[in-house]
Design an enzyme around this catalytic site. Structure first.
Site, short mmCIF file in Angstrom:
data_model
loop_
_atom_site.label_atom_id
_atom_site.label_comp_id
_atom_site.label_asym_id
_atom_site.label_seq_id
_atom_site.Cartn_x
_atom_site.Cartn_y
_atom_site.Cartn_z
N THR A 1 0.83 -1.20 0.00
CA THR A 1 0.00 0.00 0.00
C THR A 1 0.86 1.25 0.00
OG1 THR A 1 -0.02 0.21 2.40
CG2 THR A 1 -1.74 -1.16 1.42
N SER A 2 0.28 2.34 -0.50
CA SER A 2 0.94 3.63 -0.41
C SER A 2 -0.11 4.70 -0.14
CB SER A 2 1.67 3.96 -1.71
OG SER A 2 2.14 5.30 -1.65
#
Ligand SMILES: *[C@@H]1O[C@H](CO)[C@@H](O)[C@H](O)[C@H]1NC(C)=O
Ligand SMILES: *[C@@H]1O[C@H](CO)[C@@H](O)[C@H](O)[C@H]1NC(C)=O
Ligand SMILES: *[C@@H]1O[C@H](CO)[C@@H](O)[C@H](O)[C@H]1NC(C)=O
Ligand SMILES: *[C@@H]1O[C@H](CO)[C@@H](O)[C@H](O)[C@H]1NC(C)=O
Ligand SMILES: *[C@@H]1O[C@H](CO)[C@@H](O)[C@H](O)[C@H]1NC(C)=O
Ligand SMILES: *[C@@H]1O[C@H](CO)[C@@H](O)[C@H](O)[C@H]1NC(C)=O
Ligand SMILES: *[C@@H]1O[C@H](CO)[C@@H](O)[C@H](O)[C@H]1NC(C)=O
Ligand SMILES: *[C@@H]1O[C@H](CO)[C@@H](O)[C@H](O)[C@H]1NC(C)=O
Ligand SMILES: *[C@@H]1O[C@H](CO)[C@@H](O)[C@H](O)[C@H]1NC(C)=O
Ligand SMILES: *[C@@H]1O[C@H](CO)[C@@H](O)[C@H](O)[C@H]1NC(C)=O
Length: 751
Positions: A284-285
């Site tokens: 994830t970012s």
């Protein structure tokens, strides 16, 4: 007193059981005892490497917001020995050494209540906190070894958070739900995600989990006391070039929520505890706008990075993720990603959620991942491998490119990292053919599983732990699972919980991590084959995820109400801290220039033009090294407000509107300066007088507190300041024993 309290409790619990017929929760049912607490864990905010990006240059220079541990205790009211402790620490990852100390202190302070089995140490996975606390060598490299001061602060503040939660245990109710948060995460390795089977991907709308799950804590009358939420997004809103210690988006979300509930409480002095916990965070970012090239002068400047490798002109260094506030700053992106999570939690807290009822259970064991053999569901026997990092590990990610890039070309005559010079010999032996085969197709960069000198580089043994509260099972994971890895694990666990009759169809499974030990990343087998950063950092080889699935599912019978005994366990990992090397130099010289004193104002606030909400007020002082005194549970500065002739603390160093920036100005003589700044919030009362106070920076002899400014925020905050002159009201007397947040007395057990 104590006996009476216990007696009342038992009577109360008995009456609850009568009300709770047929397993259907009644309106005022309070099956649980709940405790919530918070503690300050902020280590040295200057001259110390920060944890998360593994960047040698990211040495802290001050404070934006304090790091905190938050603790939730859930005990069964009918047998309060049945209890679990969930700790959400605002740090980059859990650690075996930190956890060992926390467990040791809590189990000796509360014998039989808090143990190695029922305490979960979960991190927010933020990247702007103080580093050097992990006991394994690899994550210490950029910190020049172990930093005991950081570790001690985390342990002390976490134990305090649990002690406070213990002290306020009271009957209460739990409920559980989820909502969708669409604008707070993206997949930063979509090319690896695409390697997962098409039919599996087709079952999901997104390449990230967008669900925020929330366990709500109410008192016996139904008033909210806090919550624990689970949502997957990296704590990388603040970039690698930020050097002010902060809480990234999870720490900010917790502050925003708690300040919304108790607007006048100082940060950390609140009673409502908001938990923003990390989940399957691996790929994830928070940089939701995508990754772009910052390559001034190149034709690809401003273009999206290359898809497969996240490069710009074949280099990783220029490829940077952009958060939603990138046109303003990473701090603005951080606020927006925090707010999105706060909004999700608010949505759930404003609803009536399904009640949680049922037993409190837990299970903990150690698993040695070096050449662990096990059987896959299809009957094939496979094994995991001793830890190793692949080449892409050094490439970093779009959230922080080029981690550990000092490894390449560090043969100059003037090495950048003296710690690396001492330890690098330990990884040079080539991996054995067996290890190469085991880790295939990963090309091995650092064969850390075979690097035991001067102490273990990576953990081989990990903590496996689950906490059960009614129908909720929390998988406490020693690493960063990618989105699809997390989905596979949750699904396997939930399916088996239901099929074996341990929990009904309402079985609800969440992932919390990286927790307890830091064993880097966990991808699916298919993502592993792609060997992006996450695959290169899946240290135990291609079967890592399946080994976890095998172990977690095999332990589920211990979550059944009729379970007894504990599972077999591999030996606990050995303490490394006693062997730790630390090259961080102590504070040797700390002086004010001749004729000056600590805390003297060097540059007063500008009074030539008026300030408005949104403007920043700054002053500069003669500084001292904040490593002398961490001022835990307290502050390095206050913004005071004059109310009826008395100065009252209005803002502390933990309010996001203030910043504390320290600068060493003369290394030889030990001089330094401190800048204190405050960005005036909307709604700040006009016609008020304020002063900045730099409090007690030193444990040395000189007095070191100074008021530098008294000014007015006039009508509509538009008129100029009062002239700074002797019309200033007298100083607020400062008494160091009057801490901002009163410490709790050591409680011996009450419940
Ligand atoms: C209460 O729970 C503890 C821990 O699970 C257990 O050892 C004990 O037997 C239980 N006591 C009763 C009265 O059930
Ligand atoms: C969200 O809650 C609903 C209703 O309980 C459930 O069906 C769904 O599986 C939950 N989502 C997640 C991700 O757990
Ligand atoms: C920090 O890094 C970001 C991302 O590369 C960049 O956009 C920003 O300008 C940098 N800030 C400073 C102060 O150098
Ligand atoms: C990047 O590498 C490819 C393949 O080696 C090459 O064709 C291309 O010219 C390189 N691009 C740059 C900007 O160096
Ligand atoms: C883990 O297992 C490996 C392989 O069986 C063994 O060599 C190693 O000593 C074990 N480690 C510990 C700490 O028991
Ligand atoms: C079982 O699954 C593994 C991993 O997907 C695969 O490598 C292996 O060939 C499979 N074995 C059989 C008998 O299908
Ligand atoms: C490192 O050493 C190698 C071999 O001696 C040399 O070719 C290379 O240029 C050196 N790199 C640097 C950055 O000095
Ligand atoms: C616990 O209960 C389950 C389901 O009722 C049963 O299958 C299992 O054998 C029981 N386990 C023990 C240890 O009694
Ligand atoms: C600190 O304050 C001084 C005086 O106002 C200013 O010149 C300097 O730029 C400030 N430094 C930082 C890092 O904000
Ligand atoms: C902390 O909270 C307590 C209880 O609400 C309050 O009495 C005390 O004044 C607060 N301390 C500060 C510094 O705000």
């Amino acid at each position: 007193m104590l006996n009476k309290a216990l007696l009342c409790l038992v009577t109360f619990a008995a009456s609850v059981n009568i009300l709770n017929y047929g397993g259907v929760p009644m309106g005022v049912q309070a099956q649980y005892l709940l405790g919530l607490g918070i503690g300050d864990i902020t280590g040295p905010v200057v001259e110390t490497n920060m944890m998360g990006y593994a960047s040698l240059g990211q040495t802290d220079t001050g404070l934006h917001m304090r790091q905190r541990s938050r603790a939730w205790i859930v005990a069964d009211a009918s047998n309060s020995s049945n209890r679990v402790v969930f700790i959400n620490a605002d740090i980059a990852m859990g650690d075996t050494g930190i956890r060992r100390s926390i467990v040791s202190q809590l189990s000796s302070e509360f014998p039989g209540l808090y143990t190695n089995e029922n305490i979960a140490l979960v991190s927010t996975h933020q990247h702007s906190g103080v580093g050097g606390y992990l006991e394994n060598l690899l994550p210490q490299i950029t910190a020049l070894g172990y930093v005991k001061q950081t570790a001690d602060a985390i342990v002390a503040g976490t134990v305090l958070a649990v002690r406070r939660a213990h002290a306020n245990l009271a009957p209460g109710k739990l409920s559980l739900g989820n909502t969708t948060v669409l604008n707070a995460n993206i997949n930063r390795s979509p090319s690896a995600y695409l390697a997962n089977p098409a039919e599996e991907r087709a079952r999901y709308q997104f390449d990230q989990d967008k669900d925020l799950s929330l366990l709500r804590f109410d008192d016996a009358s139904g008033n909210p006391r806090g919550f624990l939420s689970f949502f997957a997004v990296h704590g990388t809103s603040l970039y690698e070039n930020n050097t002010l210690v902060s809480g990234d988006n999870k720490g900010m979300a917790a502050y925003l929520y708690e300040a919304m509930v108790e607007p006048s409480a100082m940060p950390g002095n609140n009673t409502f505890v908001a938990g923003f916990t990390q989940s399957n965070v691996g790929d994830t970012s928070p940089n939701t706008e995508g990754a772009f090239c910052e390559s001034p002068g190149q034709p690809w400047d401003g273009q999206p990075c290359e898809f497969e490798h996240s490069t710009c002109g074949n280099k990783t260094e220029d490829c940077h993720g952009r958060g939603p506030g990138f046109r303003i700053s990473d701090f603005e992106s951080n606020r927006l990603i925090a707010q999105a999570q706060v909004d999700g939690a608010k949505t759930l807290m404003s609803q009536t959620l399904p009640a949680v009822s049922g037993p409190i259970q837990w299970v903990h064991t150690y698993m040695n991942m070096s050449f662990r053999s096990f059987t896959l569901p299809n009957g094939t026997t496979v094994q995991t491998c001793p830890p190793a990092m692949g080449f892409s590990f050094a490439g970093g990610t779009t959230d922080g490119p080029g981690a550990f890039d000092f490894i390449q070309g560090d043969n100059s005559s003037n090495p950048q990292n003296p710690f690396w010079e001492i330890v690098k010999g330990a990884v040079t032996p080539l991996p054995s053919p067996e290890q190469v085969q085991c880790q295939s197709p990963k090309p091995i960069l650092l064969n850390t599983g075979f690097a035991h000198s001067p102490y273990e580089w990576s953990p081989s043994t990990v903590d496996i732990q689950m906490l059960r509260v009614g129908n909720l099972v929390m998988l406490i994971i020693p690493g960063e699972l990618t989105t699809m890895a997390g989905r596979r694990l949750r699904e396997a666990v939930r399916t088996k919980l239901i099929s074996s009759g341990i929990i009904g169809d309402d079985a609800y499974v969440v992932i919390a991590g990286p927790a307890n030990t830091y064993a880097h990343y966990v991808t699916t087998r298919e993502e592993y084959a792609v060997q992006r950063y996450e695959g290169a950092s899946t240290i135990f080889g291609p079967n890592t995820l399946d080994s976890y699935i095998d172990k977690y599912t095999s332990l589920l019978p211990f979550l059944a109400p009729n379970a007894s005994g504990s599972p077999s366990s591999d030996p606990a990992p050995q303490d490394q801290t006693s062997k730790a090397i630390s090259l961080q130099t102590a504070v040797i010289l700390d002086n004010a220039p001749i004729g000056e004193s600590f805390g003297r104002v060097i540059a007063d606030v500008q009074t030539t033009s008026p300030y408005h909400a949104g403007d920043t007020v700054v002053a500069q002082f003669v500084g001292a090294n904040p490593r002398n005194n961490l001022r835990l549970e307290d502050t390095f500065l206050t913004v005071d407000r004059l109310v009826n002739g008395d100065w009252q603390a209005f803002r502390s160093d933990s309010h996001p509107s203030t910043k504390f920036q320290w600068l060493r100005t003369n290394t030889i003589l030990g001089f330094s300066t401190v800048n204190v700044s405050w960005t005036i919030e909307d709604g700040t009362p006009c016609e008020s007088m304020f002063q900045f106070l730099l409090v007690c920076l030193l444990t040395r002899s000189q007095p070191d507190r100074t008021v530098f400014l008294i000014t007015a925020m006039p009508n509509h905050c538009l008129a100029p300041f009062l002239p700074s002159s002797d019309t200033r009201p007298p100083l607020r007397p400062h008494d160091d024993s009057q801490r901002l947040i009163p410490p709790v007395a050591n409680m011996n057990s009450s419940y």
